[in-house]
Design a protein around this motif. Structure first.
Motif, PDB file in Angstrom:
ATOM      1  N   UNK A 113       1.065  -1.507   0.395  1.00 59.12           N
ATOM      2  CA  UNK A 113      -0.142   0.319   0.333  1.00 59.12           C
ATOM      3  C   UNK A 113       1.327   1.121  -0.272  1.00 59.12           C
ATOM      4  N   UNK A 114       0.071   2.274  -0.703  1.00 62.58           N
ATOM      5  CA  UNK A 114       0.901   3.371  -0.437  1.00 62.58           C
ATOM      6  C   UNK A 114       1.211   4.100   0.553  1.00 62.58           C
ATOM      7  N   UNK A 115       0.116   3.826   1.383  1.00 65.05           N
ATOM      8  CA  UNK A 115       0.345   4.212   2.973  1.00 65.05           C
ATOM      9  C   UNK A 115       0.522   3.238   3.717  1.00 65.05           C
ATOM     10  N   UNK A 116       0.140   3.964   5.128  1.00 62.18           N
ATOM     11  CA  UNK A 116       0.331   2.832   6.204  1.00 62.18           C
ATOM     12  C   UNK A 116      -0.430   2.483   7.047  1.00 62.18           C
ATOM     13  N   UNK A 117      -1.670   2.837   6.700  1.00 59.93           N
ATOM     14  CA  UNK A 117      -3.624   2.649   7.031  1.00 59.93           C
ATOM     15  C   UNK A 117      -4.008   1.823   6.072  1.00 59.93           C
ATOM     16  N   UNK A 118      -4.075   0.342   6.156  1.00 62.25           N
ATOM     17  CA  UNK A 118      -4.921   0.021   5.709  1.00 62.25           C
ATOM     18  C   UNK A 118      -6.135   0.223   4.769  1.00 62.25           C
ATOM     19  N   UNK A 119      -5.859  -0.735   3.437  1.00 61.50           N
ATOM     20  CA  UNK A 119      -7.350   0.435   2.263  1.00 61.50           C
ATOM     21  C   UNK A 119      -7.711  -0.968   1.353  1.00 61.50           C
ATOM     22  N   UNK A 120      -8.886  -0.709   1.163  1.00 65.19           N
ATOM     23  CA  UNK A 120      -9.848  -1.929   0.726  1.00 65.19           C
ATOM     24  C   UNK A 120      -9.538  -1.137  -1.053  1.00 65.19           C
ATOM     25  N   UNK A 121      -9.130  -0.700  -1.402  1.00 63.31           N
ATOM     26  CA  UNK A 121      -9.260   0.173  -2.318  1.00 63.31           C
ATOM     27  C   UNK A 121      -7.593  -0.016  -3.309  1.00 63.31           C
ATOM     28  N   UNK A 122      -7.925  -0.891  -4.338  1.00 65.51           N
ATOM     29  CA  UNK A 122      -6.934  -1.256  -4.968  1.00 65.51           C
ATOM     30  C   UNK A 122      -5.688  -0.005  -6.055  1.00 65.51           C
ATOM     31  N   UNK A 123      -6.583   0.904  -5.894  1.00 69.99           N
ATOM     32  CA  UNK A 123      -5.670   2.032  -6.967  1.00 69.99           C
ATOM     33  C   UNK A 123      -4.216   2.516  -5.521  1.00 69.99           C
ATOM     34  N   UNK A 124      -4.730   2.227  -4.339  1.00 73.17           N
ATOM     35  CA  UNK A 124      -4.226   2.989  -3.195  1.00 73.17           C
ATOM     36  C   UNK A 124      -2.874   1.726  -2.913  1.00 73.17           C
ATOM     37  N   UNK A 125      -2.243   1.282  -3.926  1.00 71.39           N
ATOM     38  CA  UNK A 125      -1.361  -0.039  -3.871  1.00 71.39           C
ATOM     39  C   UNK A 125      -0.378  -0.039  -4.883  1.00 71.39           C
ATOM     40  N   UNK A 126       1.108   0.408  -5.636  1.00 72.34           N
ATOM     41  CA  UNK A 126       2.136   0.130  -5.759  1.00 72.34           C
ATOM     42  C   UNK A 126       2.499  -0.638  -6.007  1.00 72.34           C
ATOM     43  N   UNK A 127       2.718  -1.573  -5.506  1.00 71.50           N
ATOM     44  CA  UNK A 127       3.443  -2.844  -5.992  1.00 71.50           C
ATOM     45  C   UNK A 127       2.861  -4.148  -5.594  1.00 71.50           C
ATOM     46  N   UNK A 128       2.655  -5.314  -6.796  1.00 74.58           N
ATOM     47  CA  UNK A 128       1.915  -5.807  -6.564  1.00 74.58           C
ATOM     48  C   UNK A 128       2.902  -7.230  -7.901  1.00 74.58           C
ATOM     49  N   UNK A 129       2.378  -8.234  -6.958  1.00 74.11           N
ATOM     50  CA  UNK A 129       2.919  -9.909  -6.986  1.00 74.11           C
ATOM     51  C   UNK A 129       2.381 -10.536  -8.343  1.00 74.11           C
ATOM     52  N   UNK A 130       3.243 -11.798  -8.909  1.00 75.18           N
ATOM     53  CA  UNK A 130       2.201 -12.084  -9.759  1.00 75.18           C
ATOM     54  C   UNK A 130       1.235 -13.120  -9.460  1.00 75.18           C
ATOM     55  N   UNK A 131       0.767 -13.150  -8.042  1.00 76.60           N
ATOM     56  CA  UNK A 131      -0.749 -13.872  -7.889  1.00 76.60           C
ATOM     57  C   UNK A 131       0.201 -15.392  -7.474  1.00 76.60           C
ATOM     58  N   UNK A 132      -0.884 -16.166  -7.059  1.00 75.52           N
ATOM     59  CA  UNK A 132      -0.787 -17.280  -6.605  1.00 75.52           C
ATOM     60  C   UNK A 132      -2.011 -18.337  -7.191  1.00 75.52           C
ATOM     61  N   UNK A 133      -2.740 -19.573  -7.653  1.00 80.72           N
ATOM     62  CA  UNK A 133      -4.181 -19.399  -7.399  1.00 80.72           C
ATOM     63  C   UNK A 133      -4.490 -20.594  -6.376  1.00 80.72           C
ATOM     64  N   UNK A 134      -5.257 -20.537  -5.991  1.00 80.17           N
ATOM     65  CA  UNK A 134      -6.176 -21.037  -5.137  1.00 80.17           C
ATOM     66  C   UNK A 134      -7.168 -21.943  -6.007  1.00 80.17           C
ATOM     67  N   UNK A 135      -7.187 -22.684  -5.666  1.00 84.16           N
ATOM     68  CA  UNK A 135      -8.353 -23.806  -6.408  1.00 84.16           C
ATOM     69  C   UNK A 135      -9.514 -24.921  -5.168  1.00 84.16           C
ATOM     70  N   UNK A 136     -10.918 -24.771  -4.664  1.00 82.00           N
ATOM     71  CA  UNK A 136     -11.441 -25.238  -3.520  1.00 82.00           C
ATOM     72  C   UNK A 136     -11.786 -26.047  -3.834  1.00 82.00           C
ATOM     73  N   UNK A 137     -11.918 -27.036  -4.521  1.00 80.48           N
ATOM     74  CA  UNK A 137     -13.529 -27.960  -4.392  1.00 80.48           C
ATOM     75  C   UNK A 137     -14.379 -28.801  -3.612  1.00 80.48           C
ATOM     76  N   UNK A 138     -15.512 -28.385  -4.643  1.00 80.25           N
ATOM     77  CA  UNK A 138     -16.150 -29.022  -3.331  1.00 80.25           C
ATOM     78  C   UNK A 138     -16.803 -30.848  -3.110  1.00 80.25           C
TER      79      UNK A 138
END
Length: 124
Positions: free
Chosen positions: A99-124
């Motif tokens: 995040x750009x700030x020290x306080x947590x935010x739910x807005x994606x626009x306030x985040x500056x660096x992102x990872x590539x992601x890890x996939x999660x699959x949940x089977x029923x």
């Protein structure tokens, strides 16, 4: 060069648990909030949870409240996402972000660096 690397994703059964990790390198982020977002198949990226720079404040999306827990270890430049009572609708690619700030935010626009992601699959 800043890098965020997520790990811990994979396949789990409904009702099970997974723990995601995100290691940040190329910078010091102990003064920044960190967050997790996810993108479900066919959906836009959505906020999951975030934690303040000291770890004292956390926020959660209603859909994961009570089931997911975010934590961080600033000495290791790592943020974690403990996911319990998993549901098929939790199936998504999970991304961590700085995040750009020290306080947590739910807005994606306030985040500056992102990872590539890890996939999660949940089977029923």
């Amino acid at each position: 060069q800043v890098q965020l690397v997520e790990s811990g994703g994979g396949l789990a059964q409904a009702g099970g648990s997974l723990r995601l990790s995100c290691v940040a390198s190329g910078g010091t982020f102990s003064a920044n909030a960190m967050g997790w977002f996810r993108q479900r198949p066919g959906k836009e990226r959505e906020f999951v949870t975030a934690i303040s720079w000291r770890g004292r404040t956390t926020i959660y999306a209603d859909s994961v409240k009570g089931r997911f827990t975010i934590s961080r270890d600033n000495a290791k430049n790592t943020v974690y996402l403990q996911m319990n009572s998993l549901k098929p609708e939790d199936t998504a690619t999970y991304y961590c972000a700085v995040c750009l700030y020290g306080s947590p935010s739910s807005s994606a626009t306030e985040y500056k660096y992102w990872g590539q992601g890890t996939p999660v699959t949940i089977s029923s």
